[in-house]
Motif scaffolding. Sequence first.
Motif, short mmCIF file in Angstrom:
data_model
loop_
_atom_site.label_atom_id
_atom_site.label_comp_id
_atom_site.label_asym_id
_atom_site.label_seq_id
_atom_site.Cartn_x
_atom_site.Cartn_y
_atom_site.Cartn_z
N GLY A 58 10.25 -35.63 1.77
CA GLY A 58 11.07 -36.57 1.04
C GLY A 58 10.21 -37.66 0.43
N MET A 59 10.90 -38.64 -0.17
CA MET A 59 10.22 -39.73 -0.85
C MET A 59 10.96 -41.03 -0.59
N VAL A 60 10.21 -42.13 -0.54
CA VAL A 60 10.77 -43.46 -0.30
C VAL A 60 10.11 -44.43 -1.28
N SER A 61 10.92 -45.28 -1.89
CA SER A 61 10.43 -46.33 -2.78
C SER A 61 10.31 -47.63 -1.98
N LEU A 62 9.15 -48.26 -2.08
CA LEU A 62 8.88 -49.52 -1.37
C LEU A 62 8.59 -50.62 -2.38
N ALA A 63 9.20 -51.77 -2.17
CA ALA A 63 8.96 -52.93 -3.03
C ALA A 63 7.83 -53.75 -2.41
N ALA A 114 13.06 -51.05 1.28
CA ALA A 114 12.75 -49.63 1.15
C ALA A 114 14.03 -48.88 0.78
N ARG A 115 13.87 -47.86 -0.07
CA ARG A 115 15.02 -47.06 -0.49
C ARG A 115 14.62 -45.60 -0.50
N ARG A 116 15.40 -44.79 0.17
CA ARG A 116 15.16 -43.35 0.20
C ARG A 116 15.52 -42.77 -1.16
N ILE A 117 14.65 -41.96 -1.71
CA ILE A 117 14.91 -41.28 -2.97
C ILE A 117 15.60 -39.96 -2.61
N PRO A 118 16.69 -39.62 -3.27
CA PRO A 118 17.48 -38.45 -2.85
C PRO A 118 16.86 -37.10 -3.24
N VAL A 119 15.71 -36.79 -2.63
CA VAL A 119 15.07 -35.48 -2.78
C VAL A 119 14.63 -35.02 -1.40
N ASP A 120 14.49 -33.72 -1.22
CA ASP A 120 14.08 -33.20 0.09
C ASP A 120 12.71 -32.51 0.02
N TYR A 121 11.89 -32.95 -0.91
CA TYR A 121 10.53 -32.44 -1.02
C TYR A 121 9.59 -33.62 -1.26
N ALA A 122 8.30 -33.38 -1.05
CA ALA A 122 7.31 -34.46 -1.12
C ALA A 122 6.32 -34.19 -2.24
N SER A 123 6.74 -34.49 -3.48
CA SER A 123 5.83 -34.37 -4.62
C SER A 123 4.66 -35.32 -4.44
#
Length: 186
Positions: A58-63, A114-123
């Motif tokens: 997955g992916m997470v956006s951090l400020a 922090a906000r979870r990005i709604p994907v289930d893979y780790a580009s």
Amino acid sequence: VSLAALWRACGVEPSVVVGHSQGEIAAAVVAGGLSLEDGARVVALRSKAIRAIAGRGGMVSLAQPLADVEELLTAWAGRIDVAAVNGPGSVVVAGDADALDELMAHCEGHDVRARRIPVDYASHTRHVEAIEAELAEVLAPVVPRLGVVPFFSTTEAELIDTAGLDGGYWYRNLRQRVRFADAVQG
């Protein structure tokens, strides 16, 4: 690509193009470095290949600034990586799903936005290495060409010759860190 065509129809010609991650494919088409057909091929076949790594990450956006994120990630070394640097206080990380759950819990407890990005893979992480051979095979027919508009690569963080945008480039674009902040600051 359509919006750029509309602008061109109105007499507006780009002086340089840049894209973010998959958006680099559209930028390459607008620059003239890929045909529309090859751009569509890269989008479709890469997206199909990603299904093989879905469900594990997955992916997470951090400020947070990059240096702070890199320091924070030492607790999850080898499990979470910086995937994209979008600006001075905007970083996306990606990696193992369970490690991202731990990171989200840590951020909540330490007042880190922090906000979870709604994907289930780790580009843009080692997860992508599992599909390198498949991408090499399916993207081999891509024929890059010399573009007419300068192309700033957020994979290489510099202006590059679009004649080098072969299948290998599009694998690196998916595997390596997106250096978008370098593009807009440079």
